[in-house]
Every structure is written in structure tokens, then in C-alpha cells.
Design a protein around this motif. Structure first.
Motif, PDB file in Angstrom:
ATOM      1  N   GLY A 285       0.793  -1.155   0.092  1.00  0.00           N
ATOM      2  CA  GLY A 285       0.104  -0.121   0.110  1.00  0.00           C
ATOM      3  C   GLY A 285       0.929   1.232  -0.131  1.00  0.00           C
ATOM      4  O   GLY A 285       2.139   1.240  -0.292  1.00  0.00           O
ATOM      5  N   SER A 286       0.280   2.343   0.432  1.00  0.00           N
ATOM      6  CA  SER A 286       0.851   3.558   0.350  1.00  0.00           C
ATOM      7  C   SER A 286       0.482   4.401   1.782  1.00  0.00           C
ATOM      8  O   SER A 286      -0.499   4.247   2.077  1.00  0.00           O
ATOM      9  N   ILE A 287       1.406   5.150   2.175  1.00  0.00           N
ATOM     10  CA  ILE A 287       1.477   6.019   3.383  1.00  0.00           C
ATOM     11  C   ILE A 287       2.280   7.333   3.146  1.00  0.00           C
ATOM     12  O   ILE A 287       3.029   7.406   2.705  1.00  0.00           O
ATOM     13  N   THR A 288       1.442   8.377   3.760  1.00  0.00           N
ATOM     14  CA  THR A 288       2.247   9.718   3.599  1.00  0.00           C
ATOM     15  C   THR A 288       1.735  10.538   4.676  1.00  0.00           C
ATOM     16  O   THR A 288       0.623  10.134   5.511  1.00  0.00           O
ATOM     17  N   LEU A 289       2.606  11.635   4.984  1.00  0.00           N
ATOM     18  CA  LEU A 289       2.147  12.735   6.019  1.00  0.00           C
ATOM     19  C   LEU A 289       1.526  13.819   5.260  1.00  0.00           C
ATOM     20  O   LEU A 289       2.121  14.499   4.446  1.00  0.00           O
TER      21      LEU A 289
END
Length: 209
Positions: free
Chosen positions: A64-68
Motif C-alpha cells: 500500500g501507500s502511506i504519507t504525512l
């Protein structure tokens, strides 16, 4: 915070037992029973001393993807925007900061495309620009918080071996994540409830987790 709660937090920031009745050995170690431990955890959550109790998942390692992300929110809209942002299941760890960008939150999704869609949906819902700060490099610190008897907080190395690296997940893994992403069920046999949700046996759930 009382002494039993302090000992519980210091000892179980990771490594919670993967057994049919996981609260029992932890409660024995603390000198209480399982129901008392479950009540203690509920109280810590209700009081905001714990934000969550359950497994943490690395979205990027699972494909998946993760960001701030951050927003600059007018003070008179802060509560309104907070409710909108926190209403999205992809959003976690929403924090207020004394800065022009005064709202910071983490977004985790199953795919990179879903991440961009979530950023766009937030912009549309709050009518404010969303600033995306994607992770460029991972630094593993390997620290737990350590609370002393006077309420002071320090850190200590994570005990035991650390598992790192990517993995490929299947539909059962996805179901387990869905069943536990809000936290581990607070009952004496939590993995049984997860197994019922996933339509599988408890042994499979424990093995996958």
C-alpha cells in the motif's frame, strides 16, 4: 496513572501474546485477572492515555501507500475540519501544531492510486489545499517509551528481535487487517472474534498475525 497501568504500558508496547486467551498471562504478570486488565485498557483508551490498543500495520510493506499530510486550517473551522478529516478511515494520527500548517495527519491506503484519491477527497470536502509530504527514506529507531514512577517519560530499545521487510498479502490477510485496524477486540478471546469476522479458524489468525 497507577502503578499497574504504568507497568502494562512499559511492558506491552509490542509482543502481546498470540494465544487463544492472550489477556490471561499478561494479567497474571501484573497480579490482576483478565477482566480487570480489559477494564484497565478500556479506561486508558477512554481517558486518552492510549490512542489505540492493537496491532500496527506497515501499509507500504503490504503493497500500500502511506504519507504525512498537512492543512492550514482557520481557527474558527478547526473543529469542523477535524471531524471531516477524522471521518475518513484512511486517516490516522491527526495532530494540531502551532504553525501555519496547523493540522498534520497520516494517510494509509491499499494502493498509491487510492492515496491520491484520498488527498483529493479531503481537499474537496474541506475546501482547503492539502500538502503532501511523502516518505523518502525509512529510519528504524527501535525504541519503546518508558514511564517512570513519577510520570517522567524516557525511551529504551525494543526488546527481542525486530521483523522487517516486505510481504505479499492475500484476501485473508486483508480481512485480518480490516478486523483489527481499529484495535484488538477487548474480550478474553479476541482472536476468536477476528477469526469469526474472517470466516476462518483461530489458529490461522494467530499464525498470520
Amino acid at each position: 496513572m497507577d502503578e499497574i497501568a504504568r507497568q502494562f504500558i512499559n511492558r506491552y508496547q509490542g509482543g502481546f501474546p498470540l494465544t487463544e486467551f492472550p489477556f490471561a498471562p499478561v494479567a497474571d504478570e501484573l497480579g490482576i485477572n483478565s477482566n480487570e486488565l480489559i477494564s484497565l485498557i478500556r479506561n486508558l483508551l477512554d481517558e486518552g492515555l492510549l490512542s489505540r490498543f492493537g496491532p500496527l500495520y506497515d501499509a507500504a510493506s503490504m503493497g500500500g501507500s502511506i504519507t504525512l499530510a498537512a492543512l492550514s486550517v482557520p481557527e474558527d473551522r478547526y473543529d469542523e475540519v477535524t471531524e471531516i478529516v477524522n471521518g475518513l478511515t484512511e486517516v490516522a494520527h491527526n495532530c494540531q501544531r502551532e504553525h501555519q500548517l496547523n493540522m498534520w495527519f497520516v494517510i494509509a491506503t491499499e494502493t498509491p492510486a487510492s492515496l491520491q484519491d484520498t488527498l483529493a477527497r479531503i481537499e474537496q470536502k474541506v475546501n482547503l489545499p492539502v500538502y503532501d509530504f511523502p516518505k523518502l527514506q525509512t529510519f528504524y529507531l527501535g525504541l519503546w517509551l518508558q514511564i517512570d514512577a513519577d510520570g517522567g517519560v524516557s525511551t529504551r530499545p525494543v526488546p527481542g528481535p525486530v521483523k522487517q521487510g516486505g510481504m505479499v498479502i492475500d484476501e485473508l490477510d486483508r480481512s485480518i487487517v480490516q478486523a483489527t485496524q481499529a484495535g484488538l477486540p477487548l474480550q478474553t478471546a479476541p482472536y476468536s472474534e477476528v477469526a469469526n469476522y474472517c470466516n476462518c479458524d483461530i489458529g490461522t489468525v494467530i499464525q498470520r498475525m
